[in-house]
Design an enzyme around this catalytic site. Sequence first.
Site, PDB file in Angstrom:
ATOM      1  N   GLU A 289       0.826  -1.217   0.000  1.00 24.08           N
ATOM      2  CA  GLU A 289       0.000   0.000   0.000  1.00 24.08           C
ATOM      3  C   GLU A 289       0.854   1.259   0.000  1.00 24.08           C
ATOM      4  O   GLU A 289       0.422   2.305  -0.471  1.00 24.08           O
ATOM      5  CB  GLU A 289      -0.923   0.032   1.230  1.00 24.08           C
ATOM      6  CG  GLU A 289      -2.177  -0.802   1.066  1.00 24.08           C
ATOM      7  CD  GLU A 289      -3.266  -0.467   2.098  1.00 24.08           C
ATOM      8  OE1 GLU A 289      -2.948   0.111   3.150  1.00 24.08           O
ATOM      9  OE2 GLU A 289      -4.428  -0.812   1.841  1.00 24.08           O
ATOM     10  N   HIS A 310       8.973 -26.653  -2.052  1.00 23.67           N
ATOM     11  CA  HIS A 310       8.410 -27.815  -2.740  1.00 23.67           C
ATOM     12  C   HIS A 310       7.220 -27.435  -3.609  1.00 23.67           C
ATOM     13  O   HIS A 310       6.503 -28.304  -4.108  1.00 23.67           O
ATOM     14  CB  HIS A 310       8.030 -28.878  -1.706  1.00 23.67           C
ATOM     15  CG  HIS A 310       9.222 -29.319  -0.919  1.00 23.67           C
ATOM     16  ND1 HIS A 310       9.965 -30.433  -1.239  1.00 23.67           N
ATOM     17  CD2 HIS A 310       9.847 -28.743   0.149  1.00 23.67           C
ATOM     18  CE1 HIS A 310      10.976 -30.536  -0.383  1.00 23.67           C
ATOM     19  NE2 HIS A 310      10.929 -29.529   0.459  1.00 23.67           N
ATOM     20  N   LYS A 424     -14.168  -0.478  -3.786  1.00 29.19           N
ATOM     21  CA  LYS A 424     -15.233  -0.131  -2.833  1.00 29.19           C
ATOM     22  C   LYS A 424     -16.364   0.594  -3.557  1.00 29.19           C
ATOM     23  O   LYS A 424     -17.543   0.290  -3.344  1.00 29.19           O
ATOM     24  CB  LYS A 424     -14.689   0.771  -1.719  1.00 29.19           C
ATOM     25  CG  LYS A 424     -13.694   0.082  -0.801  1.00 29.19           C
ATOM     26  CD  LYS A 424     -13.259   1.000   0.326  1.00 29.19           C
ATOM     27  CE  LYS A 424     -12.128   0.382   1.112  1.00 29.19           C
ATOM     28  NZ  LYS A 424     -11.517   1.294   2.065  1.00 29.19           N
TER      29      LYS A 424
HETATM   30  O1  LIG Z   1      -9.151   0.533   9.904  1.00 26.99           O
HETATM   31  P1  LIG Z   1     -10.053   0.724   8.748  1.00 26.99           P
HETATM   32  O2  LIG Z   1     -10.411   2.182   8.531  1.00 26.99           O
HETATM   33  O3  LIG Z   1     -11.298  -0.115   8.890  1.00 26.99           O
HETATM   34  O4  LIG Z   1      -9.322   0.284   7.448  1.00 26.99           O
HETATM   35  C1  LIG Z   1      -8.893  -1.025   7.233  1.00 26.99           C
HETATM   36  C2  LIG Z   1      -8.045  -1.123   5.972  1.00 26.99           C
HETATM   37  O5  LIG Z   1      -8.833  -0.955   4.832  1.00 26.99           O
HETATM   38  C3  LIG Z   1      -8.643   0.139   3.961  1.00 26.99           C
HETATM   39  O6  LIG Z   1      -9.389  -0.011   2.825  1.00 26.99           O
HETATM   40  C4  LIG Z   1      -7.178   0.435   3.647  1.00 26.99           C
HETATM   41  O7  LIG Z   1      -6.778   0.003   2.385  1.00 26.99           O
HETATM   42  C5  LIG Z   1      -6.216  -0.126   4.667  1.00 26.99           C
HETATM   43  O8  LIG Z   1      -5.081   0.699   4.694  1.00 26.99           O
HETATM   44  C6  LIG Z   1      -6.841  -0.212   6.022  1.00 26.99           C
HETATM   45  O9  LIG Z   1      -5.894  -0.702   6.945  1.00 26.99           O
END
Ligand SMILES: O=P(O)(O)OC[C@H]1O[C@H](O)[C@H](O)[C@@H](O)[C@@H]1O
Length: 447
Positions: A289, A310, A424
Amino acid sequence: MEKVISLNLDKVLSFVGKAEIEGKAALAKQYNEVLHKGSGKGNDFLGWLNLPTSITAAHLEDIQATANTLRQCEVVVVVGIGGSYLGAKAVIEALSNSFDWLQKDRKNPVVVYAGQNIGEDYIAELLAFLKGKSFGIINISKSGTTTEPALAFRILKKELEDSVGKEVAKNRIVAVTDAARGALHTLAKKEGYKMYVIPDNVGGRFSVLTPVGLLPIAVAGFDIKKLVEGAAFMEKNTTPDVPFEKNLAEQYAVTRNELYKKGKKIEILVNFNPKLHFFAEWWKQLYGESEGKDNKGIYPAAVDFTTDLHSMGQWIQEGERTIFETVISVANAHQKVEVPADAEDLDGLNFLVGKRVDYVNKMAELGTQLAHVDGGVPNLKIEVPELTEYYLGQLIYFFEKACGISGYILEVNPFDQPGVEAYKKNMFALLNKPGFEKAHEEIQKRL
Ligand SMILES: O=P(O)(O)OC[C@H]1O[C@H](O)[C@H](O)[C@@H](O)[C@@H]1O
């Protein structure tokens, strides 16, 4: 003298010369200074930089007290995804008995995870496992809006409330989230859960030394004070005033970037100890990331050896020469198992009688490194004296610090992750989430 993890570059030098590495020392130092001055890209996310030395004894005691309450449960479910679960899981797996969940006479609760996937069978099986057991929940989300953990928490919260009632459930749930925003923050306030704050300036993948990692690790029965001490040691030993020859973070950052420039586009983190499997998962998020953006970045991969020798061994030995390996080598095993004698010697292993299993493993490690270097795969080696909280703390901070420097050498912002939003948006459009009505119509046309 205090023991310390070490970095050995000997098996890189036939690919990138010592002079080339040293030639970039000044650049690494410059970017290390940029980190400390806070003058680079993403400088609003540098809270991790001086975190280990700024954690107070009172803060650790408070986390430990909360952990002790949760430790009265048989099972604790850690809900979170990405940076909100990988650090805790990495440390807990590295320090736990390999058959932890089968231990009958337990001193610690069983720690299980949820919200790190959307597997319906996974959650159904977890609910079935929790039936009739006393359990607690640590719900972790920096943003407080991530779908996967929110969904898992809704289901688990109902299960807990149905089994023990709202009042008891309230005291068995802890929230770890943003200081002021997010659905989890609102929910925790309204329900009266114990809440820990993830500082605004600490990004998810750099948050293992906040309550995000520290609370689950303490619940699992491990020494968070020692973990932080190890990290603080490494913090002090990677500052810009530590010369390049002694500055492991600067050396690692330079070496991997020099290899990348020579076409080594994939870094494989190798372990010879199955307990480190999830440490590699944590590392993959940290580097993936942080560096994978603007159409560049080393691809972070991982293997468990000798297991994967393996399966993936063939590819690594003779496939496309675009890889290098970083081997985490644990110098000392905690326990001793010697090869027993066998009068018949049908398996032909009597030449090993009296030798420790770890000795065989070390010879596999050395043999593999030599073979891979012969096959055109540069090998970096990080040696960890033993798997303890203290050395894991060193290792965590070492990788975090090197990641910041390395990202700047690559000229990206190592502290954002804009690319994660694309899936998302599509998922919300497909699910017709409120606010995504127009996107819903658009995406339907593409199906
Ligand atoms: O802690 P949160 O806000 O739920 O995020 C959880 C995770 O999901 C996100 O989409 C990011 O890509 C991550 O960097 C993050 O650690």
